[in-house]
Design a protein around this motif. Structure first.
Motif, short mmCIF file in Angstrom:
data_model
loop_
_atom_site.label_atom_id
_atom_site.label_comp_id
_atom_site.label_asym_id
_atom_site.label_seq_id
_atom_site.Cartn_x
_atom_site.Cartn_y
_atom_site.Cartn_z
N ALA A 1 -10.65 8.80 -10.75
CA ALA A 1 -9.38 8.62 -10.17
C ALA A 1 -9.54 8.63 -8.45
O ALA A 1 -8.94 7.90 -7.86
CB ALA A 1 -8.33 9.57 -10.98
N GLY A 2 -10.09 9.63 -8.01
CA GLY A 2 -10.30 9.97 -6.77
C GLY A 2 -11.03 8.79 -6.29
O GLY A 2 -10.92 8.00 -4.88
N ALA A 3 -12.17 8.27 -6.73
CA ALA A 3 -13.09 7.26 -6.24
C ALA A 3 -12.34 5.93 -6.31
O ALA A 3 -12.42 5.09 -5.28
CB ALA A 3 -14.28 7.00 -7.33
N VAL A 4 -11.21 5.79 -7.03
CA VAL A 4 -10.46 4.42 -7.11
C VAL A 4 -9.64 4.63 -5.69
O VAL A 4 -9.33 3.54 -4.99
CB VAL A 4 -9.46 4.33 -8.13
N LEU A 5 -8.94 5.47 -5.68
CA LEU A 5 -7.96 5.84 -4.30
C LEU A 5 -8.96 5.66 -3.07
O LEU A 5 -8.54 5.05 -2.09
CB LEU A 5 -7.14 6.97 -4.59
N ALA A 6 -10.04 6.22 -2.93
CA ALA A 6 -10.86 6.43 -1.80
C ALA A 6 -11.32 4.95 -1.49
O ALA A 6 -11.54 4.31 -0.56
CB ALA A 6 -12.04 7.14 -2.06
N ALA A 7 -11.76 4.28 -2.77
CA ALA A 7 -12.03 2.62 -2.58
C ALA A 7 -11.01 1.72 -1.90
O ALA A 7 -11.26 1.01 -1.20
CB ALA A 7 -12.44 2.12 -4.04
N VAL A 8 -9.69 2.03 -2.40
CA VAL A 8 -8.61 1.33 -1.61
C VAL A 8 -8.57 1.59 -0.39
O VAL A 8 -8.26 0.56 0.46
CB VAL A 8 -7.10 1.77 -2.50
N HIS A 9 -8.59 3.06 0.00
CA HIS A 9 -8.34 3.17 1.42
C HIS A 9 -9.59 2.60 2.37
O HIS A 9 -9.41 1.97 3.24
CB HIS A 9 -8.74 4.63 1.50
N HIS A 10 -10.83 2.78 2.09
CA HIS A 10 -11.85 1.88 2.58
C HIS A 10 -11.80 0.51 2.66
O HIS A 10 -12.36 -0.12 3.84
CB HIS A 10 -13.13 2.50 2.03
N ALA A 11 -11.37 0.02 1.71
CA ALA A 11 -11.15 -1.56 1.55
C ALA A 11 -10.19 -2.00 2.73
O ALA A 11 -10.25 -3.07 3.49
CB ALA A 11 -10.69 -1.90 0.05
N GLU A 12 -9.14 -1.24 2.73
CA GLU A 12 -8.03 -1.43 3.76
C GLU A 12 -8.24 -1.11 5.24
O GLU A 12 -8.19 -2.03 6.04
CB GLU A 12 -6.78 -0.55 3.26
N VAL A 13 -9.48 -0.27 5.38
CA VAL A 13 -9.87 -0.08 6.65
C VAL A 13 -10.80 -1.46 7.08
O VAL A 13 -10.82 -1.92 8.15
CB VAL A 13 -10.86 1.13 6.69
N VAL A 14 -11.71 -1.82 5.95
CA VAL A 14 -12.59 -3.00 6.33
C VAL A 14 -11.73 -4.12 6.56
O VAL A 14 -11.89 -4.95 7.32
CB VAL A 14 -13.54 -3.16 5.19
N ALA A 15 -10.60 -4.44 5.60
CA ALA A 15 -9.47 -5.56 5.67
C ALA A 15 -9.02 -5.54 7.27
O ALA A 15 -8.65 -6.61 7.72
CB ALA A 15 -8.72 -5.49 4.66
N HIS A 16 -8.56 -4.56 7.50
CA HIS A 16 -7.88 -4.30 8.92
C HIS A 16 -8.76 -4.61 9.95
O HIS A 16 -8.47 -5.71 11.10
CB HIS A 16 -7.41 -2.96 9.11
N ARG A 17 -9.98 -4.42 10.07
CA ARG A 17 -11.09 -4.96 10.87
C ARG A 17 -11.49 -6.24 11.05
O ARG A 17 -11.29 -7.16 12.13
CB ARG A 17 -12.42 -4.11 10.74
N VAL A 18 -11.59 -6.99 9.69
CA VAL A 18 -12.22 -8.18 9.45
C VAL A 18 -10.94 -9.19 9.48
O VAL A 18 -11.04 -10.27 9.63
CB VAL A 18 -13.10 -8.44 8.36
N GLY A 19 -10.00 -8.68 8.95
CA GLY A 19 -8.67 -9.62 8.94
C GLY A 19 -8.82 -10.24 7.53
O GLY A 19 -9.66 -10.19 6.77
#
Length: 366
Positions: A45-63
């Motif tokens: 469950a923690g890995a799922v939430l962490a994956a979402v966080h890091h995906a959003e960081v990458v998405a914010h950078r690349v658009g």
């Protein structure tokens, strides 16, 4: 720099992905007692939430739409590796594994994720708005891929049963790969504007946030941690699958329910990311995630299992049965009617959620 790295490492989103991979290394291939399963589930469950966080960081950078594409492809590549591994270890009982997993991903994304996103956005903002041109192109590609790979094998006559001959499987694999590459090129290069969020006046939103984009170093670290988190999610989901399988058997449910549960776990990062985007009234991002995941699941899984079938001794059953074909056809028709107006009310979201519930019900009671 050292202070910055220590600050990042102190955050749980940096620690949990690494912990998930460590737990996976110690539990892989082992029989897990109940207490360990509980710990693994918490880490999952923690890995799922962490994956979402890091995906959003990458998405914010690349658009957008690159951010949605990164998460969809990352999840699918790891999922494909898991499917091929299970097929190698599973013998004849894994003949329908690829079909069941791909179909589960299609139904979860097209009905569950899409319906939930539309429902969240429309209840919060009265209507959910998106770009029908990009969404329609994605839906048409998913429908074509699903029909070529999952429906046609039921009706071909070159080989007995719902299977492709070698030549037909080669064509389906190449067609899936070509269509996926063509769509990604359309989405990210030639017609990128079709896949960007839109305002309620129909204007394209090029900047998804007013906040400054993360630095290159932060983005690279998040990309690496995203990979760790996704490996942990898929690997730990496989680790708890024997416990899930035992529970499903004890409850008297069909074995296919195990695949549905695993698919739900694996797709959790995309589901949460889509929900967050819908809450921010970025429904197009939610639809990019859902349709992109369905497309990647077919476009990457079919070529992979076609290649794996060269050395796997058992059959490869891809054709759906009549019940699932009806659900797929109904999903495509309803999705088309949802996409055409470019906006949706809670009714459309509710219709997709009912179809998703019907799929789950019929998986338990076929």
């Amino acid at each position: 720099m050292i202070v910055g790295l220590r600050s990042l490492a102190s955050r749980w989103t940096a620690v949990v992905p690494v912990a998930a991979v460590v737990v996976l290394a110690f539990t892989w291939g082992r029989h897990l007692p109940g207490a360990v399963v509980a710990v693994v589930t918490l880490v999952l469950a923690g890995a799922v939430l962490a994956a979402v966080h890091h995906a959003e960081v990458v998405a914010h950078r690349v658009g957008e739409p690159f951010g949605s594409l990164v998460l969809a492809i990352a999840v699918t590549i790891i999922e494909v590796a898991l499917i091929v591994t299970l097929m190698v270890d599973g013998g004849d009982k894994s003949a329908t594994l690829a079909r069941d997993t791909v179909f589960a991903a299609v139904m979860i994304t097209l009905n569950g994720v899409v319906g939930f996103s539309l429902l969240v956005a429309s209840l919060r903002h009265k209507t959910a708005v998106f770009n029908p041109e990009g969404t329609g192109a994605a839906l048409a590609t998913v429908a074509t891929l699903a029909s070529l790979s999952l429906v046609l094998p039921t009706f071909t006559t070159s080989k007995p049963g719902p299977e492709f001959s070698t030549a037909q499987l080669t064509f389906a694999a190449l067609a899936s790969l070509v269509l996926y590459v063509l769509f990604v090129t359309t989405q990210t290069v030639r017609h990128r504007d079709y896949f960007l969020p839109v305002t309620r006046q129909g204007e394209v939103i090029h900047a998804d946030d007013h906040a400054d984009a993360p630095s290159t170093r932060t983005t690279v670290i998040s990309l690496v941690l995203l990979g760790f988190a996704l490996i942990g999610v898929v690997g730990l989901a496989k680790g708890v699958s024997p416990t899930i399988e035992s529970g499903v058997t004890a409850a008297g449910m069909p074995p296919a329910v195990v695949g549905v549960i695993i698919a739900l776990l694996v797709l959790l990062p995309e589901t949460i990311a889509a929900w967050r985007a819908a809450r921010r009234d970025r429904v197009q991002t939610s639809l990019n995630l859902a349709l992109g995941s369905a497309m990647a699941s077919i476009g990457l899984t079919i070529p992979a299992v076609a290649l794996a079938s060269l050395w796997l001794p058992g059959p490869l059953v891809l054709g759906l049965g009549p019940l699932h074909m009806v659900l797929l056809a109904l999903t495509v028709v309803v999705s088309s009617l949802t996409v055409v107006p470019g906006r949706a009310t809670p009714l459309q979201g509710g219709v997709h959620m009912v179809l998703f519930a019907a799929y789950l019900e019929l998986a338990v009671n076929p």
